[in-house]
Write an enzyme that holds these catalytic residues in place. Structure first.
Site, PDB file in Angstrom:
ATOM      1  N   ASP B  51       0.816  -1.214   0.000  1.00  0.00           N
ATOM      2  CA  ASP B  51       0.000   0.000   0.000  1.00  0.00           C
ATOM      3  C   ASP B  51       0.845   1.257   0.000  1.00  0.00           C
ATOM      4  O   ASP B  51       2.013   1.242   0.378  1.00  0.00           O
ATOM      5  CB  ASP B  51      -0.873   0.027   1.264  1.00  0.00           C
ATOM      6  N   TYR B 115       6.332  -9.774   7.691  1.00  0.00           N
ATOM      7  CA  TYR B 115       6.118  -8.333   7.865  1.00  0.00           C
ATOM      8  C   TYR B 115       6.499  -7.936   9.282  1.00  0.00           C
ATOM      9  O   TYR B 115       6.389  -8.737  10.226  1.00  0.00           O
ATOM     10  CB  TYR B 115       4.650  -7.967   7.648  1.00  0.00           C
TER      11      TYR B 115
END
Lengths: 253, 253
Positions: B51, B115
């Site tokens: 994103d 992540y």
């Protein structure tokens, strides 16, 4: 009383600390914030001038009402950082505040200051440290870092540091006392940490450039004494870029 | 052969990875750089879409000649990172390169991805982490971090993660396998690290928001199982901001 602020800032977008015309500085941003926090025009006096692009982890500045020796405020001291947070841009932060006497001076009362210089030492630069370190691509191995540290020890003590002052400075008194100096690796970064009772203009950046000259074999650690004794800027190393330099700590009497 | 690039980037100034019209993306910057490095138009296929504002420590992307399954180049593979350094902006860096087969696909061949989410946990924000972490001012003490970690363990395993997918996603297959999850403190930062064979849209950010709901006592660690079982986005926590998220690592089969 005055309010002593503990401030950190990312210097990238500022023309240094000291207020000046036609350029945005940290002092100006703090003055405007202090007026909004305390409701009166304020003087904000810093512990140091820092150059354009230099950063700070713990920069100290004292706030008093403009033209006066102190400040009256009803804000509890421990709430002052949050009050500043509400009005400061994201690249300047007040993280601590304390009351000091009217007679306190954030520059003259310094016992010593500590700077940190960050050398990012991988072949390619880091996107996360672009404006926050000096990218030095050639590998500085353990032996080299040890030699840099050995050289740094020769800065320690009371010396005339004229060789490590920017050419053209009009300062006449160039004797300073370096309390401690250290070069060490932390992951991909080689750090030079140095504290002194005072620093000449560009002194830490020229120290760093000189340590890199040692790393590159242009100077030996033993040569440092002769460079210092010569009081000649041309014998020291280059001036390392501002973006790797952090005012790390200020200790008061 | 194709060239697999290891890339880090600061996502602040990019509208995510994936190329799009009228917005600058990491993929576009890499395509332009690859054309200058290899002298032909290239396709650069990423391991993931990220994103807007999300960062990466080790994003992987494969380069082939445009419309072809591979690339011919005379540049030695170990020189490719430096060649990219010369043409990339400072917020994107290629730090590794390796040869892979024509058939390799950087997204389909992923075994798992890891992540990291960074929560900056001091009362006032840090100028150095403004676009690089989520500033959470209320103190997360050791007990709270331990509870967050306990809750994170309940994400581990093969589950239907529909509760942790952005509302409005049109993905139908919402079962994923989370391999490991951990919440721990490192100085002023609380870190959430999670790896899985795949992630739904906003999954890590919603996991993080859910862990903050646990920190705030709105959910207990034991509640996580019920939140997961409900397959209802409304029961999970908020979507934590993009700026704290880093694609940390990609492991291939």
């Amino acid at each position: 009383m005055k309010i002593l602020l503990h401030i950190s800032y990312l210097g990238t977008n500022y023309c240094g600390y000291q207020i000046q015309k036609n350029a945005i500085t940290v002092q100006q941003v703090l003055c405007e914030a202090a007026e909004r926090v305390f409701g009166v025009r304020c003087d904000v006096t810093g512990c140091s001038r820092t150059d354009s692009g230099v950063h700070a982890n713990d920069f100290c500045a004292a706030v008093s009402e403009q033209g006066k020796s102190g400040l009256v405020t009803s804000i509890p001291t421990n709430k002052i950082p949050l009050a500043f947070t509400a009005v400061l841009p994201t690249d300047v932060s007040v993280w601590g505040a304390e009351e000091v006497d009217d007679g306190f001076h954030p520059r003259y009362d310094v016992k010593y200051k500590e700077y940190v210089y960050m050398i990012y030492n991988r072949a390619v630069p880091s996107p996360f440290l672009a404006d926050r370190s000096w990218h030095y691509p050639r590998a500085l191995d353990d032996d080299t870092v040890a030699r840099m540290n050995e050289a740094a020890q020769r800065f320690v003590g009371t010396h005339d540091f004229a060789s490590y002052m920017a050419a053209g400075s009009d300062i006449k008194e160039t004797v300073r006392t370096v309390r401690a100096a250290e070069v060490y690796r932390e992951g991909d970064t080689v750090i030079f940490k140095v504290s002194a009772d005072g620093f000449l203009y560009n002194m830490v950046r020229i120290f760093t450039g000189t340590l890199i000259a040692v790393a590159e074999g242009k100077l030996s650690p033993e040569d440092i004494d002769a460079v210092t004794d010569a009081k000649d800027r041309r014998l020291a190393g280059i001036t390392a870029p501002a973006k790797g330099l952090y005012l790390n700590r200020v200790v008061y009497n």
